[in-house]
Write an enzyme that holds these catalytic residues in place. Structure first.
Site, short mmCIF file in Angstrom:
data_model
loop_
_atom_site.label_atom_id
_atom_site.label_comp_id
_atom_site.label_asym_id
_atom_site.label_seq_id
_atom_site.Cartn_x
_atom_site.Cartn_y
_atom_site.Cartn_z
N CYS A 81 0.82 -1.23 0.00
CA CYS A 81 0.00 0.00 0.00
C CYS A 81 0.85 1.27 0.00
O CYS A 81 0.32 2.36 -0.16
CB CYS A 81 -0.95 -0.01 1.19
SG CYS A 81 -2.00 -1.47 1.21
N ASN B 194 -10.12 -0.04 1.53
CA ASN B 194 -8.67 0.01 1.34
C ASN B 194 -8.35 -0.50 -0.07
O ASN B 194 -8.53 -1.68 -0.36
CB ASN B 194 -8.00 -0.86 2.40
CG ASN B 194 -6.49 -0.90 2.27
OD1 ASN B 194 -5.91 -0.51 1.25
ND2 ASN B 194 -5.83 -1.38 3.31
N HIS C 204 -2.88 7.07 3.43
CA HIS C 204 -3.40 5.79 2.95
C HIS C 204 -4.70 5.48 3.69
O HIS C 204 -4.80 5.66 4.91
CB HIS C 204 -2.36 4.69 3.22
CG HIS C 204 -2.88 3.32 2.94
ND1 HIS C 204 -3.58 3.01 1.79
CD2 HIS C 204 -2.80 2.17 3.65
CE1 HIS C 204 -3.91 1.73 1.83
NE2 HIS C 204 -3.46 1.19 2.94
N1 COA Z 1 -17.68 -8.26 12.27
C1 COA Z 1 -17.97 -8.50 13.55
N2 COA Z 1 -17.04 -8.86 14.46
C2 COA Z 1 -15.78 -8.96 14.04
C3 COA Z 1 -15.40 -8.71 12.70
C4 COA Z 1 -16.40 -8.36 11.80
N3 COA Z 1 -16.16 -8.09 10.51
N4 COA Z 1 -14.07 -8.89 12.59
C5 COA Z 1 -13.62 -9.23 13.80
N5 COA Z 1 -14.66 -9.27 14.68
C6 COA Z 1 -14.64 -9.58 16.10
C7 COA Z 1 -13.41 -10.38 16.50
O1 COA Z 1 -13.62 -11.76 16.30
C8 COA Z 1 -13.33 -10.04 17.98
O2 COA Z 1 -14.25 -10.80 18.68
P1 COA Z 1 -13.91 -11.33 20.16
O3 COA Z 1 -13.71 -10.08 20.99
O4 COA Z 1 -15.13 -12.13 20.51
O5 COA Z 1 -12.65 -12.13 20.03
C9 COA Z 1 -13.79 -8.58 18.04
O6 COA Z 1 -14.55 -8.37 16.82
C10 COA Z 1 -12.67 -7.59 18.08
O7 COA Z 1 -11.73 -7.92 17.07
P2 COA Z 1 -10.41 -7.14 16.86
O8 COA Z 1 -9.59 -7.80 15.80
O9 COA Z 1 -9.77 -6.91 18.20
O10 COA Z 1 -10.99 -5.74 16.33
P3 COA Z 1 -10.24 -4.42 16.01
O11 COA Z 1 -10.88 -3.30 16.73
O12 COA Z 1 -8.74 -4.56 16.14
O13 COA Z 1 -10.56 -4.21 14.48
C11 COA Z 1 -9.50 -4.42 12.34
C12 COA Z 1 -10.10 -5.16 13.52
C13 COA Z 1 -8.98 -5.44 11.34
C14 COA Z 1 -10.56 -3.57 11.70
C15 COA Z 1 -8.32 -3.52 12.86
O14 COA Z 1 -7.48 -4.26 13.70
C16 COA Z 1 -7.52 -2.95 11.74
O15 COA Z 1 -7.99 -2.14 10.95
N6 COA Z 1 -6.20 -3.30 11.65
C17 COA Z 1 -5.36 -2.81 10.61
C18 COA Z 1 -5.63 -3.55 9.34
C19 COA Z 1 -5.06 -2.85 8.13
O16 COA Z 1 -5.00 -1.66 8.07
N7 COA Z 1 -4.67 -3.65 7.13
C20 COA Z 1 -4.20 -3.17 5.90
C21 COA Z 1 -2.96 -2.40 6.01
S1 COA Z 1 -2.41 -1.75 4.49
#
Ligand code: COA
Length: 317
Positions: free
Chosen positions: A115, A269, A239
């Site tokens: 990215c 994204n 980004h």
């Molecule tokens: N819908 C509902 N629940 C979801 C879910 C979805 N789409 N995805 C994950 N969950 C759940 C998880 O299973 C977890 O459940 P639990 O508490 O029972 O274990 C809970 O939501 C929290 O998950 P978590 O991964 O801690 O959430 P988060 O706040 O970290 O958000 C992302 C997840 C992926 C959105 C976030 O971590 C993120 O944006 N990370 C960066 C990713 C990125 O930018 N990638 C590309 C880079 S170029």
């Protein structure tokens, strides 16, 4: 040397364009097949809908055609094409499909820095100008929907397809690039990666944590090389990975959100396309004027980070 040397040959962006994938996919659409909800996706990511469909080369050509016509250039005037993509249509040869379809008569190659790739490419394009090229077409295009596991609720809501392009033309004097930074940290490569032919693997929480830090580090380096502070920025074009990452990075840099270009609500994204799409939307909305300092900053798999400070229209001294 990340700071542009006085008297060196610089460049200015003279044309731009962007296009999104063909089909709108809303959060409600995703909730039909995944254990998720519109509320969860909007709250945790800032994404309401994304656009998917099309080929990387096809999207790239659409964005580039707009950039060329805005610059008032026929394809034969372009000296080099850089296609930034992490999802080429073919193992090799995607840049050459774009070159053929646009009718360019020049060298063409791909850059893959995930990215961060568009900023890597833009900096490299300035390098080509310094070596004697007059006009370089830089495209960021990705079809992440092709490497997304649509059964994985942790990644499926995030990724989408788009392309953005700019034409960079040489100019006497230092031009627009005041400072830049290209960075990578291979020790974090297992946090976000995809095998050839595979789908995205991601440690979301850790990527989030590092993303804010490496965006800030890179942005601060570019601003220091440019001799400016965050107060001097008219606009930051980050980004578009997660609205919470953008907000946290802006907060730590001391840039209020009114000065941030945000498209993630309707784009998701789109990797290499993310920054040129946001830049194009900001230009089309009249948010950028000559003399403005603009910060482009991205991060991505690898993990990579990159940033550039541009003085829109070119520096005068
Ligand atoms: N819908 C509902 N629940 C979801 C879910 C979805 N789409 N995805 C994950 N969950 C759940 C998880 O299973 C977890 O459940 P639990 O508490 O029972 O274990 C809970 O939501 C929290 O998950 P978590 O991964 O801690 O959430 P988060 O706040 O970290 O958000 C992302 C997840 C992926 C959105 C976030 O971590 C993120 O944006 N990370 C960066 C990713 C990125 O930018 N990638 C590309 C880079 S170029």
């Amino acid at each position: 040397m990340p700071a542009t040397r006085p008297g060196s040959i610089g460049g200015v962006i003279s044309g731009w364009g962007a296009t999104l994938g063909e089909r709108v996919v809303t959060n409600h659409d995703l909730a039909q097949t995944l254990d998720t909800s519109d509320e969860w996706i909007v709250t945790r990511t800032g994404i309401s809908e994304r656009r998917i469909g099309g080929t990387t080369a096809g999207l790239a050509c659409r964005a580039a055609s707009d950039a060329l016509s805005l610059a008032g250039l026929t394809p034969d005037r372009i000296d080099a094409l850089i296609l930034s993509t992490t999802t080429p249509d073919r193992q090799w040869g995607t840049a050459q499909i774009v070159q053929r379809e646009l009718g360019l008569q020049c060298g063409s190659f791909e850059v893959n820095a995930a990215c961060s790739g568009f900023v890597y490419s833009l900096v490299n394009a300035h390098g080509l100008l310094a070596m004697g090229a007059d006009r370089v077409l830089v495209i960021g295009a990705d079809t992440l929907s092709r490497i997304t596991d649509w059964n994985d609720r942790a990644t499926a809501p995030l990724f989408a397809d788009a392309a953005g392009a700019v034409v960079l033309e040489s100019t006497d004097g230092p031009g627009q690039l005041l400072g830049w930074d290209l960075d990578s940290d291979g020790s974090a490569s297992e946090l976000l990666w995809a095998d050839v032919g595979g789908t995205v693997n991601m440690e979301g929480k850790e990527v989030f944590r590092r993303a804010v830090r490496i965006m800030m580090d890179s942005a601060e380096k570019s601003m220091r090389h440019a001799g400016i502070t965050a107060d001097d920025l008219a606009l930051i074009v980050p980004h578009q990975a997660n609205i919470r990452i953008i907000t946290a990075a802006c907060e730590r840099l001391g840039v209020d959100m009114e000065r941030a270009a945000v498209t993630i609500d309707h784009t998701g994204n789109t990797s290499s396309a993310s920054i040129p799409v946001a830049l194009t939307e900001a230009l089309e909305a009249g948010r950028i004027a000559d003399g403005d300092n603009i910060l482009l900053v991205g991060f991505g798999g690898g993990m990579t980070a990159a940033s550039a400070v541009l003085r829109w229209g070119g520096a005068t001294s």
